[in-house]
Design a protein around this motif. Structure first.
Motif, PDB file in Angstrom:
ATOM      1  N   CYS A   5      94.814  51.174  46.811  1.00  0.00           N
ATOM      2  CA  CYS A   5      94.330  52.473  46.328  1.00  0.00           C
ATOM      3  C   CYS A   5      95.362  53.208  45.473  1.00  0.00           C
ATOM      4  O   CYS A   5      95.171  54.387  45.141  1.00  0.00           O
TER       5      CYS A   5
ATOM      6  N   TYR B  50      93.324  59.009  45.740  1.00  0.00           N
ATOM      7  CA  TYR B  50      91.999  59.338  46.263  1.00  0.00           C
ATOM      8  C   TYR B  50      90.886  58.780  45.378  1.00  0.00           C
ATOM      9  O   TYR B  50      89.867  58.288  45.872  1.00  0.00           O
ATOM     10  N   GLU B  51      91.075  58.785  44.069  1.00  0.00           N
ATOM     11  CA  GLU B  51      90.070  58.226  43.165  1.00  0.00           C
ATOM     12  C   GLU B  51      89.934  56.721  43.385  1.00  0.00           C
ATOM     13  O   GLU B  51      88.825  56.176  43.425  1.00  0.00           O
ATOM     14  N   ASN B  52      91.047  56.038  43.521  1.00  0.00           N
ATOM     15  CA  ASN B  52      90.992  54.595  43.727  1.00  0.00           C
ATOM     16  C   ASN B  52      90.537  54.256  45.137  1.00  0.00           C
ATOM     17  O   ASN B  52      89.906  53.218  45.351  1.00  0.00           O
ATOM     18  N   TYR B  53      90.865  55.130  46.097  1.00  0.00           N
ATOM     19  CA  TYR B  53      90.358  54.935  47.448  1.00  0.00           C
ATOM     20  C   TYR B  53      88.833  54.914  47.437  1.00  0.00           C
ATOM     21  O   TYR B  53      88.192  54.059  48.081  1.00  0.00           O
ATOM     22  N   LYS B  54      88.228  55.829  46.700  1.00  0.00           N
ATOM     23  CA  LYS B  54      86.766  55.876  46.646  1.00  0.00           C
ATOM     24  C   LYS B  54      86.194  54.614  45.996  1.00  0.00           C
ATOM     25  O   LYS B  54      85.146  54.111  46.397  1.00  0.00           O
ATOM     26  N   LYS B  55      86.907  54.059  44.998  1.00  0.00           N
ATOM     27  CA  LYS B  55      86.451  52.811  44.363  1.00  0.00           C
ATOM     28  C   LYS B  55      86.528  51.643  45.335  1.00  0.00           C
ATOM     29  O   LYS B  55      85.602  50.836  45.438  1.00  0.00           O
TER      30      LYS B  55
ATOM     31  N   LYS C  36      91.198  66.265  50.807  1.00  0.00           N
ATOM     32  CA  LYS C  36      90.537  64.960  50.777  1.00  0.00           C
ATOM     33  C   LYS C  36      90.210  64.571  52.204  1.00  0.00           C
ATOM     34  O   LYS C  36      90.956  64.860  53.142  1.00  0.00           O
TER      35      LYS C  36
ATOM     36  N   ASP D 271      95.372  68.001  49.649  1.00  0.00           N
ATOM     37  CA  ASP D 271      95.405  67.285  48.368  1.00  0.00           C
ATOM     38  C   ASP D 271      95.826  68.281  47.297  1.00  0.00           C
ATOM     39  O   ASP D 271      95.001  68.935  46.666  1.00  0.00           O
TER      40      ASP D 271
ATOM     41  N   SER E 296      96.120  62.195  43.461  1.00  0.00           N
ATOM     42  CA  SER E 296      94.826  62.134  42.771  1.00  0.00           C
ATOM     43  C   SER E 296      94.451  60.689  42.453  1.00  0.00           C
ATOM     44  O   SER E 296      93.292  60.281  42.623  1.00  0.00           O
ATOM     45  N   ALA E 297      95.423  59.905  41.979  1.00  0.00           N
ATOM     46  CA  ALA E 297      95.139  58.497  41.689  1.00  0.00           C
ATOM     47  C   ALA E 297      94.759  57.773  42.972  1.00  0.00           C
ATOM     48  O   ALA E 297      93.847  56.930  42.982  1.00  0.00           O
TER      49      ALA E 297
END
Length: 736
Positions: free
Chosen positions: A195, A205-210, A114, A108, A202-203
């Protein structure tokens, strides 16, 4: 996979051990509670994430029933897979529990990493597994169900897989993705769009977590996340060169284009925006999603080659919102804000202010080939007529250029109107009766792919068809085809009475019936058919003079008694039936009783009433007749003294009007006031010197004897109650 069939093994131990020459313990096998051997384990797998994601390592952990890691095995990654996929291999390793947690680590950026994890249950000796983003979402849901809702692993895993399938319509365990293969099913790629992978690492992985957290807690992905992801992906779509001149394709342009995430997918946007894309005869669909930045926008269907491979949905652009859509298989010219826009037939691009030559070639074609003899075109507001000679040579004629075309120019008017209207309103596509518009103060309709002049009624009511034969405009009712009796034609609207519009029957039974509609009145009438014995019944709108209350209320009026000359009062106005018709009755023709509001009718026949000192009788002609004064005396006595049937022993009364004596007499079964004639007898006569009036004022001394004292002389008369003649019976004179 090998199942132990001897149950004794399950009760003795879940593993076997032996001592080696060195004294170390060697594990031969482990079994789960169902008798399946899971250790030693050999495991092979592929890393089926996007080819652009660079995996660094795979870590396998044996986990207990609460999914807590117990031991860890790190594995290298190789690219020896024959499909050029990243792979890993675990060979004959002892694991303490049958459930494994497999964590894939990806690069990442330059310094960060990640991780994506998923679970796998061992139940045999040879295993093959696909590591993919779908199963990483399943893992989050499994953890939630096991730890928060006390599911066992198998039930949690099955439930999570079913829930994921409801969203992505895939069997997540078997997803594969070959490097460079762009023909992967879109469902395999959908989580990356959820995602926002197309934006950045970065976008993503952040949205993947959401997304992972939402699915873990709910078993579905929240609507807000889906709408946000759809908006983000839709923002990457552009109209791009298709490789064919004049044709633009619609595709996502992002860093994921090379891995196949580029084609417009109706299923994804339908899921995110809660909308349906039709599969037959598509036109356009509107986004109705308040939380979307694209709420209210339209997707339109652009067809190449009659719905072939290149057909696609696309977002309607801002220019098309103003001047209309430009899609394949259409040709149109539109003027907008002083500029001319051309949509060529084999193009889906609006071109602005092309040259005269390009306009002729791009929109018009040769006279005599594409255009036949008599065709007209407008080029820069100049009309050209295609004229062909007998020899077959054809050319565009400019003899109408600069001239005002009127309906007298029958050769070109209709065609010129269609062209002008098309330039302002857009091309007419209807194969029947389509849109109606107002153009240059004219009413036009799209008929048979041409804008055609129509009348105002057709504009407001549409064309008359077998399924549309009535209409209403500005409070007036119209009919066609089925209403020839009212002057309607197959294509001509005509005004029809309101009852006809409402299907109220007019026949012999409803003759003279009146119907009201918004202050207008209609009457059912009959008319003999000329040259026939047949009779037609029709509704007719009444004039204000005809629509008087007794007619509206269908009060009976005929030349037959007792209706002729009968009268009605409505709101202080008088009406009379004469010769079978109701008329307004002038007040100067009213009798005194009628002015007082009393009408003579059959139930009052022979009734006598007093008005202003005079008496009137109701006769069979529905009229009050003034009773002459001498004939009114009986009614005066009735009203002043009383009715004879309520009196007794009535004597004689003198009446000055008639100069006669009156009393109660029974005649014709009635006891009533009447004149009394006094007569003498052969042996006794009335005195000549006594005025007749002096015989009044006496008394009945009995029922049949009347006596009166005149200057001391008493005259006695026989007074029968059933006769108007009383005879003198005797005279008593006073003694000297």
């Amino acid at each position: 996979m090998r199942k132990v069939v001897k149950s004794v093994l399950l009760f003795v131990s879940l593993w076997f051990a032996a001592c080696s020459d060195s004294g170390e313990e060697v594990v031969f096998a482990r079994f789960d509670k169902n008798g399946y051997q899971f250790s030693p384990a050999s495991l092979q797998g592929t890393i089926d994430y996007l080819p652009t994601m660079e995996p660094l390592s795979v870590r396998i952990m044996s986990v207990d029933k609460d999914l807590n890691p117990v031991d860890t095995i790190d594995l290298p990654i190789d690219s020896s897979d024959r499909w050029e996929r990243k792979a890993f291999d675990l060979t004959s390793q002892d694991v303490r529990y049958p459930v494994l947690k497999i964590v894939t680590t990806f690069k990442d950026g330059e310094k960060s990493k990640k991780e994506f994890s998923q679970y796998y249950r061992l139940n045999g000796s040879h295993y093959s597994i696909s590591l993919n983003i779908h199963m990483s979402l399943v893992a989050a849901r499994v953890e939630y169900l096991v730890r928060e809702e006390n599911f066992d692993f198998s039930a949690a895993n099955d439930s999570a897989l079913n829930e994921l399938n409801e969203i992505f319509k895939v069997y997540a365990k078997t997803i594969g993705y070959s490097s460079g293969n762009n023909n992967v099913d879109f469902e395999n790629l959908m989580p990356y769009i959820f995602c926002k992978h197309e934006v950045s690492d970065s976008a993503f992985y952040e949205n993947y977590k959401k997304v992972r957290e939402s699915f873990a807690k709910n078993g579905f992905v929240e609507s807000a996340i889906m709408v946000d992801a759809a908006d983000t992906w839709l923002s990457t779509f552009k109209r791009v060169e298709s490789g064919v001149k004049g044709k633009l394709s619609y595709a996502s342009v992002s860093r994921d284009t090379t891995v196949g995430i580029k084609a417009f997918e109706p299923g994804f946007f339908g899921l995110a925006y809660g909308m349906h894309f039709p599969t037959q005869y598509p036109d356009s669909v509107q986004i109705k999603c308040k939380s979307s930045a694209y709420d209210g926008k339209y997707f339109i269907y652009d067809t190449y080659d009659n719905g072939g491979f290149d057909s696609h949905w696309r977002l309607k652009d801002s220019l098309e919102d103003s001047i209309g859509i430009c899609i394949f298989e259409t040709r149109s010219i539109v003027m907008y804000k002083g500029d001319e826009y051309l949509c060529r037939e084999e193009s889906n691009i609006w071109e602005k202010n092309v040259s005269q030559k390009e306009l002729l070639s791009g929109y018009y074609q040769d006279c005599g080939t594409y255009y036949e003899d008599g065709s007209v075109i407008f080029v820069r507001d100049s009309l050209y007529l295609c004229e062909c000679e007998k020899s077959g040579s054809c050319a565009w004629s400019d003899k109408y250029a600069g001239k005002e075309i009127t309906e007298k120019d029958t050769l070109v008017y209709a065609k010129a109107l269609d062209i002008k209207a098309s330039r302002k309103l857009g091309q007419c596509y209807s194969s029947g009766y389509g849109d109606r518009k107002i153009f240059d103060s004219l009413y036009v309709q799209c008929i048979g792919r041409s804008w055609t002049k129509i009348d105002s009624l057709t504009y407001y009511l549409n064309r008359c068809t077998k399924d549309r034969v009535t209409g209403k405009h500005l409070g007036v009712y119209y009919g066609c085809r089925d209403f020839a009796d009212y002057g309607a034609g197959d294509t001509v609207w005509t005004e029809i009475p309101a009852p006809v519009y409402r299907n109220v029957i007019c026949d012999e039974k409803s003759l003279k019936k009146v119907e009201e509609d918004n202050g207008d009145y209609f009457i059912c009438e009959s008319k003999k058919v000329e040259g026939s014995d047949d009779v037609k019944y029709k509704w007719r709108k009444m004039t204000p003079e005809e629509a008087i209350p007794p007619v509206i209320n269908n009060d009976t009026c005929s030349i037959v008694s007792p209706y002729n000359l009968s009268k009605k009062i409505y709101d202080g106005k008088y009406y009379i039936c004469e010769n079978g018709k109701w008329h307004v009755l002038n007040e100067d023709k009213l009798t005194v009783p009628e002015k007082a509001g009393d009408l003579c009718y059959v139930d009052l026949y022979d009734t006598v009433k007093r008005y202003d000192g005079d008496y009137y009788r109701c006769l069979a002609l529905n009229m009050w007749i003034l009773i002459k004064s001498e004939n009114a005396v009986s009614y005066e006595y009735r009203d002043s003294i009383g009715s004879c049937d309520t009196l007794s022993n009535v004597g004689l009364l003198w009446n000055e009007k008639t100069s006669a004596l009156w009393s109660c007499v029974k005649s014709g079964g009635k006891y009533q006031w009447d004149k009394i004639e006094l007569r003498g007898r052969s042996d006794v006569s009335l005195p000549d010197d006594v005025e007749l009036s002096r015989f009044a004022g006496g008394t009945r001394v009995s029922t049949l004897i009347y006596a009166v004292d005149i200057d001391g002389t008493v005259y006695r008369f026989s007074a029968p109650t059933n006769s108007g003649v009383w005879y003198l019976n005797g005279v008593e004179t006073p003694e000297e």
